[in-house]
Design a protein around this motif. Structure first.
Motif, short mmCIF file in Angstrom:
data_model
loop_
_atom_site.label_atom_id
_atom_site.label_comp_id
_atom_site.label_asym_id
_atom_site.label_seq_id
_atom_site.Cartn_x
_atom_site.Cartn_y
_atom_site.Cartn_z
N VAL A 290 0.98 -1.31 -0.16
CA VAL A 290 0.17 0.21 0.09
C VAL A 290 1.00 1.35 -0.25
N LEU A 291 0.66 1.93 -1.04
CA LEU A 291 1.55 3.42 -1.06
C LEU A 291 0.28 4.38 -0.68
N THR A 292 0.81 4.93 0.56
CA THR A 292 -0.37 5.86 1.19
C THR A 292 0.10 7.49 0.92
N GLU A 293 -1.10 8.13 0.38
CA GLU A 293 -1.02 9.44 0.02
C GLU A 293 -1.58 10.22 1.57
N MET B 57 -11.42 17.12 -5.05
CA MET B 57 -10.54 16.30 -4.97
C MET B 57 -10.79 14.88 -5.19
N LEU B 58 -11.79 14.47 -4.33
CA LEU B 58 -12.10 12.92 -4.37
C LEU B 58 -12.60 12.60 -5.70
N ALA B 59 -13.16 13.44 -6.71
CA ALA B 59 -13.40 13.11 -8.00
C ALA B 59 -12.27 13.02 -8.89
N ARG B 60 -11.31 14.00 -8.41
CA ARG B 60 -9.78 13.75 -9.21
C ARG B 60 -9.16 12.44 -8.81
N ILE B 61 -9.32 12.01 -7.78
CA ILE B 61 -8.64 10.79 -7.27
C ILE B 61 -9.26 9.57 -8.01
N GLU B 62 -10.73 9.68 -7.95
CA GLU B 62 -11.34 8.66 -8.98
C GLU B 62 -10.97 8.59 -10.51
N GLU B 63 -10.81 9.64 -10.87
CA GLU B 63 -10.11 9.95 -12.39
C GLU B 63 -8.73 9.60 -12.63
N THR B 64 -7.70 9.89 -11.35
CA THR B 64 -6.56 9.38 -11.41
C THR B 64 -6.50 7.77 -11.37
N ALA B 65 -7.28 7.15 -10.62
CA ALA B 65 -7.29 5.65 -10.67
C ALA B 65 -7.73 5.01 -11.88
N LEU B 66 -8.56 5.70 -12.62
CA LEU B 66 -8.92 5.17 -13.96
C LEU B 66 -7.81 5.39 -14.82
N ARG B 67 -7.25 6.67 -14.96
CA ARG B 67 -6.26 7.03 -15.92
C ARG B 67 -5.01 6.13 -15.85
N HIS B 68 -4.67 5.77 -14.57
CA HIS B 68 -3.56 4.85 -14.28
C HIS B 68 -3.80 3.29 -14.12
N ASP B 69 -4.98 3.14 -14.24
CA ASP B 69 -5.49 1.54 -13.94
C ASP B 69 -4.76 1.17 -12.71
N THR B 70 -5.28 1.97 -11.58
CA THR B 70 -4.52 1.38 -10.34
C THR B 70 -5.60 1.59 -9.12
N LEU B 71 -5.65 0.59 -8.60
CA LEU B 71 -6.77 0.44 -7.40
C LEU B 71 -6.33 1.38 -6.28
N GLY C 41 5.51 -7.93 -6.65
CA GLY C 41 5.95 -8.22 -7.57
C GLY C 41 5.60 -7.85 -9.07
N ASP C 42 4.37 -7.07 -9.24
CA ASP C 42 3.91 -6.64 -10.41
C ASP C 42 4.65 -5.10 -10.72
N ASP C 43 5.84 -4.96 -11.21
CA ASP C 43 6.44 -3.90 -11.47
C ASP C 43 5.90 -2.94 -12.51
N ALA C 44 4.78 -3.27 -13.26
CA ALA C 44 4.25 -2.42 -14.18
C ALA C 44 3.23 -1.61 -13.15
N ALA C 45 2.45 -2.39 -12.45
CA ALA C 45 1.51 -1.81 -11.60
C ALA C 45 2.03 -0.73 -10.66
N LYS C 46 3.23 -1.23 -10.24
CA LYS C 46 4.20 -0.32 -9.28
C LYS C 46 4.46 1.15 -10.04
N LYS C 47 4.78 1.03 -11.06
CA LYS C 47 5.08 2.07 -11.91
C LYS C 47 3.92 3.05 -12.03
N ARG C 48 2.73 2.53 -12.52
CA ARG C 48 1.59 3.33 -12.71
C ARG C 48 1.28 3.80 -11.42
N ALA C 49 1.34 3.05 -10.29
CA ALA C 49 0.89 3.59 -8.81
C ALA C 49 1.72 4.86 -8.44
N GLN C 50 3.07 4.77 -8.90
CA GLN C 50 3.73 6.02 -8.67
C GLN C 50 3.60 7.24 -9.56
N ALA C 51 3.11 7.03 -10.85
CA ALA C 51 2.46 7.98 -11.46
C ALA C 51 1.27 8.60 -11.07
#
Length: 468
Positions: free
Chosen positions: A341-344, A356-370, A391-401
């Motif tokens: 879990v990467l905590t904001e 801000m909550l709407a933008r977080i939802e949009e960010t999740a969709l844009r980066h395919d991140t839960l 171990g999912d490096d691609a997901a990690k990269k998306r989450a960091q973005a």
């Protein structure tokens, strides 16, 4: 300190200057002190962990490290979420976990004097025996220590009404970067002599000294709380309810948000059955005395209904109300069971919470991140939790973005990169953007004054080459 002989000399001198049992060099034990709870924050291998039991021992440790120019990383319980307690290569971890004395609770002056290793909940329990209350209550209160809370200026559920750690620190004792043991602040109700050095130490994340004692302000024990629960179909609707509470001029003692991802994680772990009833739960509490508290709770309830709650009620069952808030506190550890879990920890003006909550939802969709969401919604402090599979490096990269995009969105809405977790390692770029070069230079000047040799927690808060 890459020279092994120099490292051995440092450890020998530390050992000579301290009572037996203070120094830990066993790699298996030392590794457990190398980092805090910040997912993906880098850390090095420390040379040793030292656990002083007195302020004089802490001063001796700093003076020895000064002679060797060995970096010092102060550490509380290690519950931080920004990498602020992560080891620097070849550093000496100074853990205050053994400094656990509650030295004084003064009922007349409403203050307590404690060592930095006192656990938050232990202080609160001790104060309650005297009819007093220490308000800051981070979710980690059962484990986190007052020293760590001071280092990060911790908040918690009730800070929406009662403020954060800085609002309760009256004075401090700490070891400076020149090895001096000093006291700053006061014990009096008022005092404006000199600069507010105690306030400056709060939130400094171990970059300015080793805290050895804290004097905190206390409040009288508060009235019983009234709990209001609202269920919402969307997180944005819940955000509108938060804005509505603020617009109504209400001051709840807590206003917390939990989304469906968090509810499902808690249910899977503790079988509380909450996720079958709502997509988003908003929990409000009021603690005004007498009928005013009930009226305030009713007004919060009306705000929930106005914002589109599918169900809203003022609880009359204290056990049920406490269970709802237990679910809020359990959300983070429940999500940790699903994966890294990467905590904001962004904070925006209360009126900007829906956006801000709407933008977080949009960010999740844009980066395919839960992205799951918990929030101290009443003061705009949001904690989006970005979850990936090991171990999912691609997901990690998306989450960091996604993490970076959330910070950018918060700043665009007039917010800040951290409300209570601190900058540490994860938010240094965000701080640089938020503060700007002139303010970073002011921070650098403070750092140089209190830590002229740069031994305290180097590389934290401001990136290397830019400041702290």
């Amino acid at each position: 300190m890459r020279d092994e002989a120099r490292r051995r000399e440092l450890l020998e001198e530390l050992d000579r200057g301290l009572p037996a049992g203070r120094i830990i060099t066993d790699p298996a034990v030392v590794s457990g002190y190398a980092h805090d709870e910040a997912e993906w924050a880098p850390y090095g291998t420390p040379s040793a962990v030292v656990r002083p039991r007195t302020a004089e021992e802490a001063r001796q440790i700093v003076r020895t490290c000064l002679r060797f120019r060995a970096p010092i990383v102060p550490r509380g319980a290690g519950t931080g979420l920004s990498g602020g307690a992560n080891a620097v290569e070849d550093s000496v971890i100074v853990s205050t976990e053994a400094m656990t004395a509650i030295k004084e609770i003064d009922q007349r002056e409403r203050l307590a004097v404690v060592e930095p290793g006192v656990v938050n909940d232990h202080l609160r329990a001790a104060c309650a025996e005297h009819g007093l209350w220490y308000p800051p209550d981070p979710a980690s209160a059962p484990w986190s220590t007052i020293g760590g809370n001071v280092a990060t200026n911790a908040g918690g559920l009730c800070c929406v009404k009662y403020g954060v750690t800085r609002d309760y620190v009256l004075g401090l004792q700490f070891v400076t970067g020149t090895g001096e043991l000093v006291r700053v602040g006061r014990r009096t109700a008022k005092g404006v002599a000199g600069y507010d050095l105690a306030g400056m130490m709060v939130g400094s994340e171990g970059t300015l000294g080793v805290i050895t004692e804290v004097t905190v302000r206390l409040r009288p024990a508060r009235q019983p709380e009234h709990t209001v629960a609202g269920y919402f179909d969307s997180i944005v609707d819940a955000g509108r309810a938060v804005a509505s509470v603020a617009e109504a001029g209400l001051e709840p003692s807590a206003l917390e948000l939990i989304d469906r991802h968090c509810l499902e994680a808690v249910d899977a772990w503790k079988h509380m059955g909450l996720s079958t009833e709502a997509n988003v739960v908003l929990l409000g509490r009021t603690d005004s005395a007498g009928p005013a508290g009930e009226l305030e709770a009713d007004a919060v309830l009306a705000c929930f209904e106005k914002a589109g709650a599918t169900f809203a009620v003022r609880s009359t069952d204290q056990q049920e109300a406490d269970a709802l808030f237990d679910a809020r506190r359990l959300a983070y550890p429940a999500l940790e069971r699903l994966g890294p879990v990467l905590t904001e920890d962004v904070c925006v003006p209360k009126g900007a919470v829906p956006d801000m909550l709407a933008r977080i939802e949009e960010t999740a969709l844009r980066h395919d991140t839960l992205i799951a969401n918990i929030a101290h919604a009443g003061d705009g402090n949001l904690h989006p939790l970005l979850i990936t599979q090991p171990g999912d490096d691609a997901a990690k990269k998306r989450a960091q973005a996604a993490f970076d995009d959330i910070i950018a969105a918060a700043l665009e809405l007039g917010g800040t990169v951290t409300g209570e977790h601190g900058v540490g390692l994860l938010k240094r770029n965000g701080l640089a953007t938020e503060a700007g070069p002139a303010v970073l230079a002011l921070n650098r000047a403070v750092k140089d004054a209190l830590d002229p040799h740069g031994i305290f927690n180097p590389g934290k808060v401001i990136a290397d080459g830019e400041g702290m």
